[in-house]
Design a protein around this motif. Structure first.
Motif: not given
Length: 914
Positions: A786-804
């Protein structure tokens, strides 16, 4: 035994037959079998006698025998007449069968057998160890697969996964336990090397040189020849005949025989057969842009003189043209297949009924999730769904249909039948009546295997290995809690296995969490630095193994020079100092003549010998990696004994780690210098055949530690097309030669299977194809997600190296459905930009700069800065970031945006003015 028990036994006999090796329980069932029956069961491994027994007490004895022999799962299933647990293993058996060739080449059975012993019969474990000892690890791996396919232990798939992960075996990435076979995608089989042991998509030359009547090299084919009528050869007419009769056909003929011409004959006949007032519409699919451009040029030059309209659409042009209008207004359309897949999904192309003929170049790729197969899924849904719309004729072109992991002609036949079912083909056309003529045009090179010795001692490797051990120790000290770093036993420096371990550590590092976020960031940055240095050392060892120590040392010196020129923090200063302390010793070792690579001496001997016999020799030297391409070019140019050589290099266009491939114009420039201008008489290349690039006639092909599967073997061999050509496989690994010999055996199996198939009654074959198609559609429909339902909750994006913290998903906008930018001034403060080394315009975008994390000592690559229409915006890549759930703190890695199911807001220019 009751009547009901016998009925149940017969109902479940297929599961028993698949699971039970009767020879393992014979000793427990001696009272019920005579000597002749025992000998027959031992020879044939059949359960027939077993299930036909009538004697009193045999059934209880059978159950006790299962229990004693170790068939606990089968014992439990028969006791309760509940085979659900064994039934659930079927998808893993299918997956293991599909991955068997990769399993054989990547698995060392003795490394994982102790972990798997609980899932196998004791006698099986002993047999596997015996085979490993007497016949080698590959044969042992085959036996292990056979035993796992029979295993009745419900936990064997997960146990195998854990054992592979513990050994850091790259095969674990392919062995997807949670969702079984459904999750195996093309991307899973890709790795760092441009030519891996498994190749998914293969290309062959567009043989434009065969469009003229005479057999001449590409340089002699003029535009006049392409415009003028030509006289096809008899074997080409033979190949075209079934398709000209309207049959769905796979045309299987060697590289260099002129299959492009055959497709033009079919296409012309098809378009001319329609009565006045009706029109045909042909679509020709080419896998890659270079091949697409070449075929569009050939078809345009030939058909436009006849009054037909020809055009092409590729990924580079699709966004600028109305596809449905292009299809409607032209007679012949050359496409890269994903264009049609996208437009069928959108509904801009309502169905395949708009076409009357579809031609698939390199049709052996019609499998799994390849765009060819996605198009044919649509075709087969229309066919099997009873749609009233007419279906187009289907023609496939290939040099080799392949045999998959087949071990005998029957299995090869099954594989080929499935390919025919995928393409709805009722005929495989090969040259039979005009073989002599074909052999005058296509020359099969002589094949030679050269087993050479590696260095007896390797001081260079000892020094680098110690530097790697020291670096590992420093990294372990930084973080004892990162589990992946402690599990590095049984790894070997200078291997792909070690490279994969580095990738695993870096992935684990990206989602590593601590309460103290500053400490978490410090540890992650440090581990990235340590593993990046370990990767470079590992690369250098691979170069040294196959080329000169000097080339490997130069590679490291360049790396450390770049490190000094960048941020150069405390860790990098320490690692650089450690390298420099060993530099003088490494220089001395690399200059010592006694450390010359014996492989190179053998390569030099072959080149000198062949150019002495024929000074006009033209060579392609195939190697595995781009670094090795550069190293061998430097070796040739620096060797006075090879001064007669003028080397050129050709690598792929894709990006590998931090190395960017050659651009298409650069490739074309090299190829012109090689085949037209004569500026190069030897071309050192990676798997350029994978990108559909036309290469000139050669009379010498050298495979330097280079081997793939049977299709790749046929493709690379097809490069040596000149009369009297030779093909050398040069390796220090007997397993490489063994694999190529297996490929040669599989080629014979393929040819024998095609000949058998061609003797079958066509109506019977069509019925078989229909049965396969119906069965595959049932499986496909049952696996639809089934087509996945989009998650409407806001999420953080962190730098993959320094985690900022970088941004929130609420700040992200989607441009033209596949590019992702971030709004707001806050994000602009988080990155720095540097001019792009290869600026480029594509569609509505102009690539201008690269963007990196602005945090001190991080500089993680986040993506690019572009001009989109009138806007200057960043475009980010999700693999550079870690996604953190704000509520739970759980961190997740995504390698592709399509796997990240958040609420995706389209880009709105109005927002940019706010």
């Amino acid at each position: 035994m009751t009547t009901e028990q016998r009925r149940s036994l017969l109902a479940f006999q297929d599961y028993i037959r698949k699971t039970l090796d009767p020879t393992y329980i014979l000793s427990y069932m001696a009272p019920w079998f005579g000597e002749e029956e025992v000998q027959y069961i031992q020879a044939e491994k059949t359960t027939r006698f077993l299930l036909e027994l009538q004697e009193e007490g045999w059934f209880r004895g059978f159950l006790d025998a299962l229990d004693h022999a170790g068939y606990s799962g089968l014992y439990e299933a028969i006791e309760s007449w509940d085979f659900k647990k064994i039934e659930k293993l079927e998808e893993y058996r299918l997956l293991l069968k599909r991955l068997q060739p990769e399993f054989k080449t990547r698995i060392i059975p003795t490394d994982i057998l102790s972990d798997l012993s609980e899932c196998l019969i004791n006698q099986e474990c002993e047999e596997i160890l015996q085979i490993c000892s007497t016949k080698g690890m590959m044969a042992g791996a085959e036996k292990l697969v056979e035993c796992l396919l029979r295993s009745d232990k419900e936990n064997w798939p997960k146990t195998l996964k854990l054992a592979l992960e513990r050994e850091r075996n790259k095969f674990s990435e392919l062995w997807t336990v949670e969702n079984g076979i459904k999750d195996v995608e093309t991307e899973d089989l890709e790795d760092k090397m441009e030519t891996s042991d498994i190749q998914i998509f293969y290309q062959e030359d567009p043989e434009c040189q065969n469009l003229s009547e005479n057999s001449c090299p590409p340089s002699e084919v003029s535009d006049t020849n392409l415009y003028s009528p030509f006289k096809p050869r008899n074997y080409q007419l033979e190949l075209a005949l079934p398709a000209k009769k309207g049959k769905n056909t796979i045309i299987c003929a060697p590289t260099g025989c002129g299959k492009t011409l055959v497709s033009i004959l079919i296409c012309e006949h098809h378009l001319k057969k329609f009565p006045q007032g009706q029109k045909g519409k042909v679509v020709f699919f080419a896998n890659q842009i270079p091949l697409y451009e070449q075929q569009e040029s050939i078809f345009s030059k030939y058909f436009e003189r006849l009054g037909y309209r020809v055009t092409g659409i590729s990924g580079a042009t699709a966004e600028n043209v109305p596809v449905e209008q292009i299809v409607e207004n032209n007679d012949i359309i050359i496409l890269t297949p994903q264009i049609l897949v996208n437009n069928l999904k959108k509904g801009t192309i309502p169905s395949l009924s708009v076409f009357t003929l579809m031609i698939f170049d390199e049709c052996h790729n019609t499998s799994k999730q390849h765009p060819y197969n996605m198009i044919m899924f649509n075709y087969l849904d229309q066919k099997l769904g009873g749609s009233s719309g007419p279906l187009p004729q289907v023609v496939g072109l290939t040099a080799s249909v392949g045999v998959g992991d087949a071990k005998d002609t029957d299995e090869a036949l099954d594989y080929i039948c499935k390919l025919c079912a995928s393409l709805d083909a009722s005929v495989i056309a090969t040259v039979k009546d005009n073989l002599e003529e074909l052999e005058q045009v296509v020359y099969k090179p002589q094949k030679f295997f050269r087993k050479v010795e590696s260095r007896i001692s390797d001081k260079f490797k000892c020094i680098i290995a110690q530097l790697m051990r020291d670096t590992e120790s420093l990294a372990k000290r930084i973080c004892k809690d990162l589990e992946n770093f402690s599990q590095i036993q049984n790894r070997e420096f200078g291997t792909q296995k070690y490279e994969q371990w580095i990738v695993t550590v870096q992935k684990a590092c990206m989602v590593f969490q601590m309460p103290d976020k500053d400490e978490e960031s410090r540890i992650c940055k440090a581990l990235f630095l340590y593993t990046s240095h370990l990767r470079k050392y590992n690369d250098a060892l691979i170069i040294s193994e196959h080329a000169r120590m000097k080339d490997a040392l130069d590679y490291l010196k360049d790396f450390f020079s770049n490190v000094r020129a960048a941020g150069f923090d405390e860790i990098e200063q320490d690692l650089t100092q450690r390298f420099e302390e060993k530099l003088q010793e490494l220089e001395s070792v690399s200059r010592d003549p006694s450390n010359e690579n014996p492989k190179l001496e053998d390569l030099r001997f072959i080149l000198q010998e062949e150019y002495h016999l024929n000074p006009e020799t033209i060579t392609i030297l195939f190697v595995k990696t781009r670094a090795l391409v550069d190293a061998l070019k430097n070796w040739i140019e620096g060797n006075p004994k090879l001064s007669f050589l003028k080397p050129g290099i050709l690598t792929g266009r894709g990006k590998t780690n931090q190395n960017t491939g050659m651009t298409l114009p650069a490739q074309k420039c090299i190829l012109d210098a090689f085949k037209v201008n004569g500026d190069h008489n030897i071309l050192i290349a990676t798997s350029v055949a994978d990108e559909g690039i036309d290469i000139a006639h050669c009379n010498l092909v050298i495979l330097y530690e280079y081997v793939g599967n049977v299709i790749k073997m046929i493709q690379t061999r097809g490069r040596g097309r000149a009369r009297g050509s030779k093909c050398f496989l040069l390796t220090s690994n007997a397993g490489v030669i063994e694999k190529e010999q297996i490929n040669m055996y599989k080629e014979k199996m393929m040819n024998d299977s095609i000949l058998r198939l061609q003797t079958w009654d066509e109506a019977v074959f069509r019925e078989m194809i229909l049965h396969i198609q119906t069965h595959e559609k049932l499986i496909r429909d049952s696996q639809e997600k089934p087509k996945p339902v989009p998650d409407k909750e806001n999420k953080k994006l962190l730098c993959g190296k320094c985690k900022a913290l970088v941004c929130y998903t609420a700040d992200i906008r989607v441009i033209e459905e596949c590019h992702y930018t971030v709004l707001g001034d806050a994000f602009k403060e988080c990155f720095v930009s540097r001019p792009h080394p290869k600026p480029k315009k594509f569609s509505n975008f102009e690539k201008r700069a690269k963007i990196f994390c602005a945090r001190q000592n991080c500089s993680h690559d986040w993506g690019i800065h572009v001009k989109y229409k009138t806007f200057e915006i960043p475009v980010i890549k999700i693999e550079s970031f870690v996604v953190e759930d704000i509520a739970t703190g759980v961190q997740t890695l995504y390698s592709k945006w399509k796997d990240f199911h958040f609420e995706k807001i389209p880009f709105d220019p109005a927002e940019m003015s706010k």
